[in-house]
Every structure is written in C-alpha cells, then in structure tokens.
Write a protein that holds these residues in place. Structure first.
Motif, PDB file in Angstrom:
ATOM      1  N   ASP A   1       0.888  -1.262  -0.172  1.00  0.00           N
ATOM      2  CA  ASP A   1      -0.017   0.008   0.101  1.00  0.00           C
ATOM      3  C   ASP A   1       0.822   1.278   0.014  1.00  0.00           C
ATOM      4  O   ASP A   1       0.281   2.494  -0.051  1.00  0.00           O
ATOM      5  CB  ASP A   1      -0.995  -0.057   1.109  1.00  0.00           C
ATOM      6  N   SER A   2       2.147   0.997  -0.094  1.00  0.00           N
ATOM      7  CA  SER A   2       3.145   2.148  -0.178  1.00  0.00           C
ATOM      8  C   SER A   2       3.114   3.007  -1.410  1.00  0.00           C
ATOM      9  O   SER A   2       3.120   2.347  -2.593  1.00  0.00           O
ATOM     10  CB  SER A   2       4.243   1.773   0.362  1.00  0.00           C
ATOM     11  N   GLN A   3       3.365   4.292  -1.128  1.00  0.00           N
ATOM     12  CA  GLN A   3       3.521   5.318  -2.444  1.00  0.00           C
ATOM     13  C   GLN A   3       4.892   5.353  -2.923  1.00  0.00           C
ATOM     14  O   GLN A   3       5.436   5.073  -3.806  1.00  0.00           O
ATOM     15  CB  GLN A   3       2.851   6.454  -2.297  1.00  0.00           C
ATOM     16  N   TYR A   4       5.979   5.452  -1.801  1.00  0.00           N
ATOM     17  CA  TYR A   4       7.257   5.539  -2.068  1.00  0.00           C
ATOM     18  C   TYR A   4       8.077   4.404  -1.814  1.00  0.00           C
ATOM     19  O   TYR A   4       9.303   4.301  -2.354  1.00  0.00           O
ATOM     20  CB  TYR A   4       7.829   6.866  -1.057  1.00  0.00           C
TER      21      TYR A   4
ATOM     22  N   LEU B   1       6.441  -5.467  -5.743  1.00  0.00           N
ATOM     23  CA  LEU B   1       7.461  -4.977  -5.129  1.00  0.00           C
ATOM     24  C   LEU B   1       8.737  -5.079  -5.715  1.00  0.00           C
ATOM     25  O   LEU B   1       8.851  -6.148  -6.320  1.00  0.00           O
ATOM     26  CB  LEU B   1       7.666  -5.361  -3.541  1.00  0.00           C
ATOM     27  N   ASN B   2       9.767  -4.326  -5.554  1.00  0.00           N
ATOM     28  CA  ASN B   2      10.997  -4.693  -5.920  1.00  0.00           C
ATOM     29  C   ASN B   2      11.917  -5.451  -4.944  1.00  0.00           C
ATOM     30  O   ASN B   2      12.048  -4.907  -4.047  1.00  0.00           O
ATOM     31  CB  ASN B   2      11.890  -3.400  -6.292  1.00  0.00           C
ATOM     32  N   ILE B   3      12.146  -6.679  -5.289  1.00  0.00           N
ATOM     33  CA  ILE B   3      12.963  -7.467  -4.060  1.00  0.00           C
ATOM     34  C   ILE B   3      14.312  -7.441  -4.513  1.00  0.00           C
ATOM     35  O   ILE B   3      14.851  -8.050  -5.510  1.00  0.00           O
ATOM     36  CB  ILE B   3      12.273  -8.888  -4.091  1.00  0.00           C
ATOM     37  N   GLY B   4      15.332  -7.209  -3.634  1.00  0.00           N
ATOM     38  CA  GLY B   4      16.507  -7.199  -3.806  1.00  0.00           C
ATOM     39  C   GLY B   4      17.457  -7.872  -2.498  1.00  0.00           C
ATOM     40  O   GLY B   4      17.095  -8.187  -1.786  1.00  0.00           O
ATOM     41  N   ALA B   5      18.705  -7.997  -2.901  1.00  0.00           N
ATOM     42  CA  ALA B   5      19.780  -8.521  -1.842  1.00  0.00           C
ATOM     43  C   ALA B   5      20.692  -7.412  -1.403  1.00  0.00           C
ATOM     44  O   ALA B   5      21.138  -6.519  -2.063  1.00  0.00           O
ATOM     45  CB  ALA B   5      20.484  -9.517  -2.473  1.00  0.00           C
ATOM     46  N   GLY B   6      20.861  -7.477  -0.221  1.00  0.00           N
ATOM     47  CA  GLY B   6      21.912  -6.435   0.308  1.00  0.00           C
ATOM     48  C   GLY B   6      23.062  -7.233   1.190  1.00  0.00           C
ATOM     49  O   GLY B   6      23.301  -8.414   1.283  1.00  0.00           O
ATOM     50  N   THR B   7      24.014  -6.166   1.458  1.00  0.00           N
ATOM     51  CA  THR B   7      25.249  -6.986   2.129  1.00  0.00           C
ATOM     52  C   THR B   7      26.041  -7.828   1.113  1.00  0.00           C
ATOM     53  O   THR B   7      26.406  -8.771   1.516  1.00  0.00           O
ATOM     54  CB  THR B   7      24.927  -7.343   3.302  1.00  0.00           C
TER      55      THR B   7
ATOM     56  N   LEU C   1       2.984  -1.376  11.817  1.00  0.00           N
ATOM     57  CA  LEU C   1       3.686  -1.217  10.737  1.00  0.00           C
ATOM     58  C   LEU C   1       2.997  -0.243   9.803  1.00  0.00           C
ATOM     59  O   LEU C   1       3.526   0.593   9.196  1.00  0.00           O
ATOM     60  CB  LEU C   1       3.856  -2.609   9.957  1.00  0.00           C
ATOM     61  N   ALA C   2       1.698  -0.537   9.617  1.00  0.00           N
ATOM     62  CA  ALA C   2       0.891   0.468   8.916  1.00  0.00           C
ATOM     63  C   ALA C   2       0.969   1.748   9.346  1.00  0.00           C
ATOM     64  O   ALA C   2       1.017   2.885   8.407  1.00  0.00           O
ATOM     65  CB  ALA C   2      -0.428  -0.102   8.576  1.00  0.00           C
TER      66      ALA C   2
END
Length: 205
Positions: free
Chosen positions: A27-30, A58-64, A191-192
């Motif tokens: 539901d997020s805009q940003y 959603l854009n799903i990525g990996a970090g570290t 969270l919302a």
C-alpha cells in the motif's frame, strides 16, 4: 523495474517477518524496494520465496552483497537489485549489466564514487551517510556531475525529506521506518501506522 526512492533494509528477520512487511508495503507510495541482507539466516531462501510472491508488485533485492559468489547466488534466488556496503569489482558490475540487475555498490569519497560510476554502477550507496551532512551529496555532484546517489545510514522520518532535497535521489533505511519490535511481532497495525507517518513526512502533507 521502476526503482523507488526509498529502500527498506531488512536484516536478520525470518521469512514470516519479512512477508509481514511486504504486505504492508503493497500500500506504499514511496517504499517500493525491499532489500534482504545476506547476513540474515536463510537469506537466499527468503529472497527466493519473497521474490516468487511479490515480484511485479514490489522490487525485491539483496543487500550486503560483498563477493562475486554472493552476487551469483542472490541473482539466482531472484534478486532484482543488489546493494553492497563497499565498492563492487568490475566483474560484479559487468555481471549485473549482463543480467539486467540494478547495482548499488557502496562508496564514500569522491574518488570511490567516481570509480564505481566509471565501472558501470547504476546507483552509488553513500554509506554511512549520517557521518556527513546531507549537503555532501550536492558538493560531490558539483564537480562530478548529476549522480544517482543513495543515502544509507541514519535515515528516518524526521530527516528523509531533507536528505532527498540535499542531492540524494534515493535513500535506504533499516530502523528508521518501522520499529524493530513491530517487525518482530508482525504487528500489521503498527507497521501500517509507521509507514503512514514516514510517507507523510516525505511528502510534506
């Protein structure tokens, strides 16, 4: 993939906890980018499951992501973008280009930033950005040009708008969007509410 302004960094959470955040972010805009840090237990499995469920929404990525081997495993698991706390090798950046993966290596000095841009990085993660004033981004861009910089480190709802007005195109946040206890307890209502407060601060409404 349209990469959003804000990346939510998730480190050391379970699949169920990550999924509870994903449900709220729909539901997020940003906040359209979710990064699962590789120093999370079962990180590749979590990326694989979350990517299968939420890719396209959603854009799903990996970090570290710090090594070429980690990069290969993250992409194989379904990561659409990769972030690192450090500079990436030419081999890593070339592989991202070949696979259509958005690369976000970490850099701190103008020389490091320029090096990563020249080697083909898409966005440069300035980390830890909170060790400098946010005006650092504009100062770096004055001689180097209009760069795609992401501020990571100390970003929260009270300073996110300032960061994006000070030369950064993107921001990443770990604890500055959702309280850790709300993620751990999977409190959807809390969270919302925190997402609403963050996005209100960002939009200035």
């Amino acid at each position: 993939m349209t990469f959003g302004k804000v990346t939510m960094i998730l480190r050391k959470y379970t699949y169920e906890q990550v999924r509870s955040v994903a449900e709220v972010l729909l539901d997020s805009q940003y906040v359209r980018n979710m990064e699962i840090a590789l120093n999370t237990e079962n990180a590749y499995d979590i990326i694989r499951k979350i990517s299968a469920e939420y890719r396209g929404r959603l854009n799903i990525g990996a970090g570290t992501v710090q090594t070429y081997d980690e990069l290969l495993k993250a992409i194989d698991a379904g990561a659409e973008f990769v972030l690192s706390p450090r500079m990436m090798t030419e081999q890593m950046l070339q592989h991202c280009r070949d696979q259509g993966i958005l690369s976000v290596p970490g850099a701190f000095t103008p020389s490091e930033i320029a090096d990563q841009i020249e080697k083909g990085a898409d966005i440069i993660k300035v980390f830890p950005a909170n060790e400098l004033s946010f005006g650092y981004a504009k100062k770096v861009c004055e001689p180097l040009g209009d760069l795609a910089l992401m501020a990571v480190g100390g970003i929260h709802r009270d300073n996110v708008k300032e960061a994006l007005a000070s030369g950064y195109r993107y921001v990443g946040t770990a604890g500055g969007l959702f309280p850790k206890e709300a993620i751990l307890s999977m409190d959807q209502e809390k969270l919302a509410e925190n997402l609403r407060l963050f996005e209100t601060a960002l939009s200035g409404d």
